[in-house]
Design a protein around this motif. Structure first.
Motif, PDB file in Angstrom:
ATOM      1  N   PRO A 326      -5.505  -1.986   0.552  1.00  0.00           N
ATOM      2  CA  PRO A 326      -6.124  -2.843   1.573  1.00  0.00           C
ATOM      3  C   PRO A 326      -7.650  -2.849   1.533  1.00  0.00           C
ATOM      4  O   PRO A 326      -8.266  -3.820   1.989  1.00  0.00           O
ATOM      5  CB  PRO A 326      -5.613  -2.245   2.888  1.00  0.00           C
ATOM      6  CG  PRO A 326      -5.228  -0.838   2.556  1.00  0.00           C
ATOM      7  CD  PRO A 326      -4.728  -0.894   1.146  1.00  0.00           C
ATOM      8  N   ASN A 327      -8.255  -1.812   0.991  1.00  0.00           N
ATOM      9  CA  ASN A 327      -9.722  -1.759   0.910  1.00  0.00           C
ATOM     10  C   ASN A 327     -10.274  -2.314  -0.402  1.00  0.00           C
ATOM     11  O   ASN A 327     -11.486  -2.479  -0.531  1.00  0.00           O
ATOM     12  CB  ASN A 327     -10.211  -0.324   1.082  1.00  0.00           C
ATOM     13  CG  ASN A 327      -9.807   0.271   2.408  1.00  0.00           C
ATOM     14  OD1 ASN A 327      -9.528  -0.456   3.355  1.00  0.00           O
ATOM     15  ND2 ASN A 327      -9.752   1.588   2.483  1.00  0.00           N
ATOM     16  N   TYR A 328      -9.385  -2.566  -1.359  1.00  0.00           N
ATOM     17  CA  TYR A 328      -9.810  -3.075  -2.670  1.00  0.00           C
ATOM     18  C   TYR A 328      -8.846  -4.165  -3.141  1.00  0.00           C
ATOM     19  O   TYR A 328      -8.415  -4.183  -4.302  1.00  0.00           O
ATOM     20  CB  TYR A 328      -9.836  -1.946  -3.711  1.00  0.00           C
ATOM     21  CG  TYR A 328     -10.764  -0.801  -3.374  1.00  0.00           C
ATOM     22  CD1 TYR A 328     -12.102  -0.818  -3.764  1.00  0.00           C
ATOM     23  CD2 TYR A 328     -10.305   0.307  -2.667  1.00  0.00           C
ATOM     24  CE1 TYR A 328     -12.952   0.226  -3.470  1.00  0.00           C
ATOM     25  CE2 TYR A 328     -11.149   1.369  -2.360  1.00  0.00           C
ATOM     26  CZ  TYR A 328     -12.474   1.317  -2.759  1.00  0.00           C
ATOM     27  OH  TYR A 328     -13.324   2.360  -2.462  1.00  0.00           O
ATOM     28  N   ALA A 329      -8.519  -5.074  -2.263  1.00  0.00           N
ATOM     29  CA  ALA A 329      -7.522  -6.098  -2.588  1.00  0.00           C
ATOM     30  C   ALA A 329      -7.950  -6.980  -3.751  1.00  0.00           C
ATOM     31  O   ALA A 329      -7.108  -7.557  -4.454  1.00  0.00           O
ATOM     32  CB  ALA A 329      -7.235  -6.961  -1.364  1.00  0.00           C
ATOM     33  N   ASP A 330      -9.271  -7.075  -3.993  1.00  0.00           N
ATOM     34  CA  ASP A 330      -9.749  -7.937  -5.072  1.00  0.00           C
ATOM     35  C   ASP A 330      -9.457  -7.369  -6.452  1.00  0.00           C
ATOM     36  O   ASP A 330      -9.693  -8.038  -7.462  1.00  0.00           O
ATOM     37  CB  ASP A 330     -11.260  -8.182  -4.920  1.00  0.00           C
ATOM     38  CG  ASP A 330     -12.075  -6.896  -5.000  1.00  0.00           C
ATOM     39  OD1 ASP A 330     -11.529  -5.820  -4.698  1.00  0.00           O
ATOM     40  OD2 ASP A 330     -13.263  -6.973  -5.364  1.00  0.00           O
ATOM     41  N   LYS A 331      -8.944  -6.157  -6.535  1.00  0.00           N
ATOM     42  CA  LYS A 331      -8.582  -5.577  -7.819  1.00  0.00           C
ATOM     43  C   LYS A 331      -7.217  -6.062  -8.317  1.00  0.00           C
ATOM     44  O   LYS A 331      -6.797  -5.690  -9.411  1.00  0.00           O
ATOM     45  CB  LYS A 331      -8.566  -4.045  -7.718  1.00  0.00           C
ATOM     46  CG  LYS A 331      -9.925  -3.429  -7.414  1.00  0.00           C
ATOM     47  CD  LYS A 331     -10.943  -3.714  -8.508  1.00  0.00           C
ATOM     48  CE  LYS A 331     -12.271  -3.042  -8.234  1.00  0.00           C
ATOM     49  NZ  LYS A 331     -13.285  -3.341  -9.291  1.00  0.00           N
ATOM     50  N   HIS A 332      -6.546  -6.876  -7.520  1.00  0.00           N
ATOM     51  CA  HIS A 332      -5.250  -7.420  -7.914  1.00  0.00           C
ATOM     52  C   HIS A 332      -5.330  -8.925  -8.100  1.00  0.00           C
ATOM     53  O   HIS A 332      -6.144  -9.605  -7.462  1.00  0.00           O
ATOM     54  CB  HIS A 332      -4.193  -7.104  -6.852  1.00  0.00           C
ATOM     55  CG  HIS A 332      -3.582  -5.745  -6.969  1.00  0.00           C
ATOM     56  ND1 HIS A 332      -4.241  -4.603  -6.599  1.00  0.00           N
ATOM     57  CD2 HIS A 332      -2.366  -5.350  -7.428  1.00  0.00           C
ATOM     58  CE1 HIS A 332      -3.457  -3.563  -6.815  1.00  0.00           C
ATOM     59  NE2 HIS A 332      -2.306  -3.981  -7.315  1.00  0.00           N
ATOM     60  N   ASP A 333      -4.477  -9.442  -8.955  1.00  0.00           N
ATOM     61  CA  ASP A 333      -4.257 -10.881  -9.026  1.00  0.00           C
ATOM     62  C   ASP A 333      -3.707 -11.335  -7.671  1.00  0.00           C
ATOM     63  O   ASP A 333      -2.834 -10.670  -7.091  1.00  0.00           O
ATOM     64  CB  ASP A 333      -3.246 -11.183 -10.142  1.00  0.00           C
ATOM     65  CG  ASP A 333      -2.962 -12.660 -10.301  1.00  0.00           C
ATOM     66  OD1 ASP A 333      -3.579 -13.291 -11.162  1.00  0.00           O
ATOM     67  OD2 ASP A 333      -2.097 -13.172  -9.545  1.00  0.00           O
ATOM     68  N   GLU A 334      -4.197 -12.462  -7.170  1.00  0.00           N
ATOM     69  CA  GLU A 334      -3.851 -12.862  -5.815  1.00  0.00           C
ATOM     70  C   GLU A 334      -2.365 -13.124  -5.605  1.00  0.00           C
ATOM     71  O   GLU A 334      -1.862 -13.073  -4.481  1.00  0.00           O
ATOM     72  CB  GLU A 334      -4.655 -14.109  -5.391  1.00  0.00           C
ATOM     73  CG  GLU A 334      -4.469 -15.334  -6.267  1.00  0.00           C
ATOM     74  CD  GLU A 334      -5.510 -15.437  -7.378  1.00  0.00           C
ATOM     75  OE1 GLU A 334      -5.840 -16.574  -7.758  1.00  0.00           O
ATOM     76  OE2 GLU A 334      -5.970 -14.375  -7.868  1.00  0.00           O
ATOM     77  N   ASN A 335      -1.624 -13.422  -6.680  1.00  0.00           N
ATOM     78  CA  ASN A 335      -0.189 -13.677  -6.562  1.00  0.00           C
ATOM     79  C   ASN A 335       0.676 -12.498  -6.976  1.00  0.00           C
ATOM     80  O   ASN A 335       1.905 -12.600  -6.979  1.00  0.00           O
ATOM     81  CB  ASN A 335       0.206 -14.897  -7.405  1.00  0.00           C
ATOM     82  CG  ASN A 335      -0.332 -16.189  -6.844  1.00  0.00           C
ATOM     83  OD1 ASN A 335      -0.526 -16.317  -5.632  1.00  0.00           O
ATOM     84  ND2 ASN A 335      -0.585 -17.160  -7.706  1.00  0.00           N
TER      85      ASN A 335
END
Length: 441
Positions: A326-335
């Motif tokens: 939750p604190n680094y959600a941008d480390k994942h592909d959005e889908n």
């Protein structure tokens, strides 16, 4: 206690009793023997009986266990599950003793892709294998688990490094040797301190020890596993990657055995748990080595039967996946951001860092549907590198169908990791559906 709660308590017990790969294998063997599985020796001729379970250990740290089905393996194939027994850690060097500023320390080597910062200020103990000569001069070995905290890696105070929270580089050679205590010897060369201490410890445990010759030891955090969260939604522990998968695969194998007591399984089911995955698997007991293939060839009998068997076989490679943070959600592909307690993750990589293809993904999703459990997908961001598993190695060496899956977790390769209380259970249910229902087609 519900079945899921009992399963999680068993997982916690397994994690606590398995501070090293050798301990994990020993713990699994005990459960296999309790279930009636028999030991096999690779140096002897095997006389196998349909319906009987067997286990083989190589190097003390890798295991193959299987239940032979009623149908010939060339006709039914083998339903295989794979995991690994090792986790990133700090391993003790052969000549480990260091005297620095009046303190006794042990030199360590970083094993695998360790997340280093969490190792500081932890209560550490030692576990692993010790090889020694007994009073008769015979070379033998024993497992060691000190259990109590005997070492610590102290952090440097922020007053002495004002940039610690911005940029704190760790030099593994200089900054990671744990402190065991004050130097109490008059000898300026403490090269035998560890071996003498190990000999004393083993003698107290009932072993006849004349001389400690060598060891394979790792430090570990003594904090026990725990259920965490307002509703205890999480399991927090060391070595979830990948002892969670070892336990889940073993539990699935034995659970199907119990269900099939009155009607033995037609096909052979197998679990392989290899050491050395975290460092590339290239060893005699790693997935890159011949261990699994040699067992499968002995099961088949000849080359024609082996090829027919492999064409009807499948391996589910189980290794934990990255849950979205939750604190680094941008480390994942959005889908493709797997969530904790939302089911096992099917791992896909176009560059074959995972062995999943559309066929094996569809098969695994069908096992989840049969078991009535949810499942998710993970694909790494296109601008980031991707880890790997034993899956591509098994696919390459054996030519067998492979799917890479795993329970989602946070803090992978930390000294303490976090997974969900539902996901290992979900994965186990899907594995049971695979073992019970797949027909090799």
């Amino acid at each position: 206690m519900t079945q899921q709660a009992a399963f999680n308590q068993g997982l916690i017990n397994f994690l606590q009793s398995s501070p090293s790969p050798a301990h994990a294998v020993t713990t699994m063997v005990a459960q296999l023997e309790e279930a009636g599985y028999q030991a096999l020796n690779e140096s002897e001729e095997w006389q196998l009986q349909p319906g009987q379970g067997y286990w083989i250990v190589r190097g003390g740290r890798s295991l193959v266990a299987f239940r032979l089905g009623d149908k010939p393996v060339a006709e039914s194939g083998v339903r295989m599950m794979g995991a690994h027994t090792d986790s990133p850690c700090l391993k003790v060097k052969p000549k480990a003793e260091l005297l620095r500023q009046g303190y006794l320390q042990l030199g360590v080597e970083v094993y695998g892709g360790v997340l280093m910062h969490p190792w500081f200020d932890r209560d550490l103990s030692l576990a692993g294998q010790v090889h020694f000569r007994n009073e008769s001069g015979k070379l033998t070995s024993a497992l060691l688990d000190v259990v109590k905290p005997i070492a610590i890696i102290p952090s440097l105070a922020i007053h002495l490094n004002r940039e610690a929270n911005k940029n704190s580089e760790i030099n593994a050679q200089l900054h990671l040797p744990p402190v065991l205590g004050l130097d109490a010897s008059d000898d300026a060369s403490p090269s035998l301190v560890l071996r003498e201490w190990l000999a004393t410890w083993l003698r107290k445990a009932g072993h006849s020890v004349a001389e400690v010759v060598d060891y394979d030891l790792c430090f570990y955090d003594t904090q026990p596993p725990a259920l965490v969260g307002l509703e205890q939604e999480f399991i927090s522990s060391a070595r979830l990657d990948n002892l969670l998968s070892c336990y889940t695969g073993l539990h699935a194998l034995l659970a199907v055995d119990k269900l099939a007591t009155n009607k033995p399984q037609a096909a052979t089911s197998l679990l392989v748990c290899n050491d050395h995955e975290e460092v590339g698997s290239s060893s005699a007991i790693g997935a890159e080595g011949p261990f699994l293939e040699s067992v499968l060839r002995r099961l088949s009998g000849d080359e024609q039967k082996y090829q027919r068997m492999m064409a009807r076989s499948m391996l589910i490679s189980c290794d934990n996946a990255h849950a979205i943070h939750p604190n680094y959600a941008d480390k994942h592909d959005e889908n493709h951001g797997p969530k904790i307690n939302a089911g096992p993750v099917i791992k896909v990589n176009a560059n074959q860092r995972y062995a999943t293809n559309s066929e094996t993904s569809a098969l695994f999703s069908s096992f989840c549907d049969m078991a009535k459990v949810p499942y998710q997908h993970f694909v790494v961001r296109a601008d980031m590198g991707c880890g790997s598993t034993i899956g591509p190695i098994a696919a390459t060496k054996l030519g067998v169908r492979v799917v890479d899956v795993g329970a989602p977790q946070w803090s992978m390769h930390s000294i303490r990791e976090t997974a969900g209380t539902k996901d290992a259970w979900y994965l186990g249910q899907a594995l049971q559906a695979f073992i019970s229902t797949w027909d090799g087609e």
